[in-house]
Design an enzyme around this catalytic site. Structure first.
Site, PDB file in Angstrom:
ATOM      1  N   HIS A 306       8.540  -1.388  -3.868  1.00  0.00           N
ATOM      2  CA  HIS A 306       8.994  -0.285  -4.721  1.00  0.00           C
ATOM      3  C   HIS A 306       7.879   0.077  -5.679  1.00  0.00           C
ATOM      4  O   HIS A 306       7.140  -0.800  -6.132  1.00  0.00           O
ATOM      5  CB  HIS A 306      10.239  -0.719  -5.522  1.00  0.00           C
ATOM      6  CG  HIS A 306      10.992   0.445  -6.062  1.00  0.00           C
ATOM      7  ND1 HIS A 306      10.680   1.027  -7.246  1.00  0.00           N
ATOM      8  CD2 HIS A 306      12.029   1.137  -5.545  1.00  0.00           C
ATOM      9  CE1 HIS A 306      11.505   2.037  -7.454  1.00  0.00           C
ATOM     10  NE2 HIS A 306      12.330   2.128  -6.437  1.00  0.00           N
ATOM     11  N   ASP A 364      17.672  -0.389  -0.440  1.00  0.00           N
ATOM     12  CA  ASP A 364      17.945   0.044   0.922  1.00  0.00           C
ATOM     13  C   ASP A 364      17.997  -1.089   1.931  1.00  0.00           C
ATOM     14  O   ASP A 364      18.371  -0.882   3.081  1.00  0.00           O
ATOM     15  CB  ASP A 364      16.872   1.058   1.372  1.00  0.00           C
ATOM     16  CG  ASP A 364      16.959   2.327   0.562  1.00  0.00           C
ATOM     17  OD1 ASP A 364      18.083   2.755   0.294  1.00  0.00           O
ATOM     18  OD2 ASP A 364      15.911   2.869   0.192  1.00  0.00           O
TER      19      ASP A 364
HETATM   20  N1  CMC Z   1       5.582  -3.588   3.944  1.00  0.00           N
HETATM   21  C1  CMC Z   1       4.312  -4.070   3.990  1.00  0.00           C
HETATM   22  N2  CMC Z   1       3.392  -3.823   3.043  1.00  0.00           N
HETATM   23  C2  CMC Z   1       3.761  -3.081   1.994  1.00  0.00           C
HETATM   24  C3  CMC Z   1       5.061  -2.546   1.865  1.00  0.00           C
HETATM   25  C4  CMC Z   1       5.995  -2.833   2.889  1.00  0.00           C
HETATM   26  N3  CMC Z   1       7.232  -2.359   2.829  1.00  0.00           N
HETATM   27  N4  CMC Z   1       5.150  -1.834   0.722  1.00  0.00           N
HETATM   28  C5  CMC Z   1       3.942  -1.899   0.144  1.00  0.00           C
HETATM   29  N5  CMC Z   1       3.097  -2.663   0.915  1.00  0.00           N
HETATM   30  C6  CMC Z   1       1.717  -3.019   0.586  1.00  0.00           C
HETATM   31  C7  CMC Z   1       0.751  -1.863   0.827  1.00  0.00           C
HETATM   32  O1  CMC Z   1       0.228  -1.884   2.128  1.00  0.00           O
HETATM   33  C8  CMC Z   1      -0.280  -2.110  -0.229  1.00  0.00           C
HETATM   34  O2  CMC Z   1      -1.094  -3.165   0.220  1.00  0.00           O
HETATM   35  P1  CMC Z   1      -2.685  -3.166  -0.172  1.00  0.00           P
HETATM   36  O3  CMC Z   1      -2.723  -3.283  -1.673  1.00  0.00           O
HETATM   37  O4  CMC Z   1      -3.240  -4.348   0.538  1.00  0.00           O
HETATM   38  O5  CMC Z   1      -3.236  -1.865   0.330  1.00  0.00           O
HETATM   39  C9  CMC Z   1       0.523  -2.662  -1.423  1.00  0.00           C
HETATM   40  O6  CMC Z   1       1.674  -3.282  -0.818  1.00  0.00           O
HETATM   41  C10 CMC Z   1       0.966  -1.587  -2.421  1.00  0.00           C
HETATM   42  O7  CMC Z   1       1.634  -0.561  -1.679  1.00  0.00           O
HETATM   43  P2  CMC Z   1       1.627   0.981  -2.062  1.00  0.00           P
HETATM   44  O8  CMC Z   1       1.921   1.766  -0.840  1.00  0.00           O
HETATM   45  O9  CMC Z   1       0.379   1.293  -2.823  1.00  0.00           O
HETATM   46  O10 CMC Z   1       2.852   1.019  -3.063  1.00  0.00           O
HETATM   47  P3  CMC Z   1       3.603   2.315  -3.530  1.00  0.00           P
HETATM   48  O11 CMC Z   1       4.114   2.012  -4.889  1.00  0.00           O
HETATM   49  O12 CMC Z   1       2.764   3.535  -3.357  1.00  0.00           O
HETATM   50  O13 CMC Z   1       4.804   2.439  -2.471  1.00  0.00           O
HETATM   51  C11 CMC Z   1       6.899   2.266  -1.415  1.00  0.00           C
HETATM   52  C12 CMC Z   1       6.111   2.080  -2.715  1.00  0.00           C
HETATM   53  C13 CMC Z   1       8.384   2.092  -1.696  1.00  0.00           C
HETATM   54  C14 CMC Z   1       6.669   3.695  -0.858  1.00  0.00           C
HETATM   55  C15 CMC Z   1       6.394   1.218  -0.384  1.00  0.00           C
HETATM   56  O14 CMC Z   1       6.626  -0.081  -0.889  1.00  0.00           O
HETATM   57  C16 CMC Z   1       7.065   1.388   0.984  1.00  0.00           C
HETATM   58  O15 CMC Z   1       6.594   2.199   1.802  1.00  0.00           O
HETATM   59  N6  CMC Z   1       8.174   0.628   1.243  1.00  0.00           N
HETATM   60  C17 CMC Z   1       8.914   0.782   2.490  1.00  0.00           C
HETATM   61  C18 CMC Z   1       9.842   1.982   2.372  1.00  0.00           C
HETATM   62  C19 CMC Z   1      11.022   1.721   1.456  1.00  0.00           C
HETATM   63  O16 CMC Z   1      11.683   0.701   1.551  1.00  0.00           O
HETATM   64  N7  CMC Z   1      11.301   2.710   0.593  1.00  0.00           N
HETATM   65  C20 CMC Z   1      12.483   2.677  -0.293  1.00  0.00           C
HETATM   66  C21 CMC Z   1      12.131   2.591  -1.733  1.00  0.00           C
HETATM   67  S1  CMC Z   1      13.552   2.202  -2.760  1.00  0.00           S
HETATM   68  C22 CMC Z   1      14.646   3.505  -2.570  1.00  0.00           C
HETATM   69  C23 CMC Z   1      14.114   4.826  -2.972  1.00  0.00           C
HETATM   70  O17 CMC Z   1      13.426   4.948  -3.979  1.00  0.00           O
HETATM   71  O18 CMC Z   1      14.432   5.799  -2.316  1.00  0.00           O
END
Ligand code: CMC
Length: 429
Positions: A306, A364
């Site tokens: 998140h 989720d």
């Molecule tokens: N699985 C594997 N690696 C992950 C995941 C994941 N679900 N989420 C983040 N990472 C890694 C990412 O690859 C990155 O690694 P590195 O630093 O080595 O490059 C690090 O963690 C930080 O990730 P980010 O993409 O920079 O983080 P963000 O804050 O931009 O993204 C997020 C947040 C929710 C989009 C992301 O965690 C994600 O895609 N999660 C899966 C989708 C999900 O469950 N979304 C629902 C969010 S809660 C409900 C809502 O708000 O709607």
């Protein structure tokens, strides 16, 4: 405003910017005068360090894993309140008295029917249309059916539009579902509470009686409550940005629905259950964990991570418990999806990749298991999220419209394209 100032040095010039404090949470640097003073913009794609508004509705402490609606912790509201009471709280700022709650409940209940002509509108969609595509279209189309509540400068019209959307969203969502399965639309029943009425509109058929199970209705109400608001997330920011141009409220909420659909946001509940099913059994988890960690593989653990929570999402805790209760009630023993989810969570929470990045299950991760057990197809999961979040979007939209400092949202950019050049006739290219 505080006494603190932030100093910015550029070459031999120094500039000062005031620092503002909220009631809780990090202070913010007020950079509104930055461009006028320095000729520079800030650069913050994804708004990771930017507060785009003032708000008194919802507060998240991502490190603590804390979520407050108008100051009340989500776990207390989940345990003791109801969705309709939470709607009142989010919209008006305080918990209602008994009389206020009864009046509000009646008001919402009396607006649950949709314009009869909307029924024909649905028939324009293909039967296999994703219900979120239908939601985006139908919610936007409300502006065409309810002209008398689109003047945003009139507080009474704003109020009527708000009540209409909270009341009609379950009807619109249930109709999207009924349309997709080829069953007749079911009219709302005013004798039922909000969650029971939604279940009734989704699952009852004219041919036989549908009995609402109170535990299922309670789980449904809880899902609504847990999704009701989440401060300035992507869809809420979309609603605010759309509303900043003085667009009508139905158009703004339709924009929120469209944004929510993405798998990185509300679409994650559908994606999470599909992923758990794809994994299928506990012995295949290591393969998927390895894929999630592989930077050359776009696969991510859906329902994990998140932007704000760097701790267990407090909503996921309630969801996990509710998932167990619903499955027990339905007599689903050894549900393979729940087993995969619990084992995946256990392994991921011990794995340094997830620990170091503070990746925890989010709301989720478990909600899909509950909705699936209740009988909803995965395509309805994000629709239910959209219904629940409507009150949050509306509360945030109303707060913005009522703010005398409201300005049209207009981010700037770091331009990387070609400088000015002369047009070449096609024969010279
Ligand atoms: N699985 C594997 N690696 C992950 C995941 C994941 N679900 N989420 C983040 N990472 C890694 C990412 O690859 C990155 O690694 P590195 O630093 O080595 O490059 C690090 O963690 C930080 O990730 P980010 O993409 O920079 O983080 P963000 O804050 O931009 O993204 C997020 C947040 C929710 C989009 C992301 O965690 C994600 O895609 N999660 C899966 C989708 C999900 O469950 N979304 C629902 C969010 S809660 C409900 C809502 O708000 O709607």
């Amino acid at each position: 405003m505080t006494d603190k100032v932030a100093k910015l040095t550029l070459g031999d010039q120094s500039y000062e910017f005031p620092v503002m404090s909220g009631s809780v949470g990090p202070d913010v640097i007020d950079i509104r005068s930055l461009y006028a003073k320095t000729g520079l913009f800030t650069y913050d794609p994804g708004f990771t360090s930017t507060a785009a508004c003032d708000s008194a509705i919802t507060y998240i402490d991502g490190d603590k894993g804390e979520l407050l609606y108008r100051g009340y912790p989500i776990d207390q509201l989940a345990a003791e309140s109801s969705y309709i009471e939470v709607c009142y709280l989010l919209l008006y700022g305080e918990l209602p008295t008994k009389a206020q709650l009864a009046e509000f409940d009646t008001l919402v209940t009396r607006h649950t029917m949709v314009h009869e002509q909307m029924h024909y509108f649905y028939r324009g969609f293909r039967r296999d249309a994703h219900p979120m595509a239908i939601m985006t279209g139908v919610v936007g189309a409300m502006a065409a059916f309810y002209h008398d509540s689109t003047d945003i400068s009139d507080p009474e019209q704003r109020e009527i539009a708000s009540i209409r959307m909270i009341a009609k969203m379950p009807t619109i969502a249930a109709m999207a579902y009924k349309y997709s399965v080829g069953q007749p639309f079911v009219y709302p029943r005013n004798g039922l509470d909000y969650a029971s009425n939604f279940l009734h509109m989704c699952f009852s058929v004219p041919a036989e009686e549908y009995k609402i199970n109170p535990t299922i209705a309670r789980a449904m109400d809880l899902i609504f409550t847990l999704h009701a608001d989440h401060e300035q997330n992507a869809s809420t920011s979309t609603v605010r940005l759309s509303g900043s141009s003085d667009a009508n409220p139905f158009a703004c909420i339709a924009a929120g629905v469209a944004c929510l659909w993405g798998p990185a946001h509300g679409g994650a509940n559908e994606a999470a259950l599909n992923m758990l099913r794809q994994i299928g059994s506990v012995d295949r988890i290591p393969e998927f964990i390895a894929r999630a960690k592989d930077k050359n593989d776009p696969f991510r653990l859906m329902g994990f991570g998140h932007r704000v929570y760097k701790n267990y999402d407090p909503r996921a805790k309630v969801m996990q418990q509710t998932a167990k209760e619903v499955l027990d009630l339905l007599g689903v023993e050894n549900n393979p999806t729940l087993q995969v989810a619990q084992e995946l969570e256990r392994i991921a929470l011990e794995d340094p990749y997830f620990v170091d990045r503070k990746l925890y299950p989010n709301v989720d991760f478990y909600s899909g298991i509950i909705l699936d057990a209740i009988g909803f197809p995965t395509s309805m999961f994000t629709v239910i999220f959209a219904m629940s979040r409507t009150v949050g979007w509306i509360a945030q939209w109303k707060e913005m419209i009522g703010d005398p400092q409201k300005k049209i949202g207009r981010p700037r950019q770091l331009y990387n394209g070609s400088p000015a050049r002369d047009y070449k006739p096609i024969t010279d290219r």
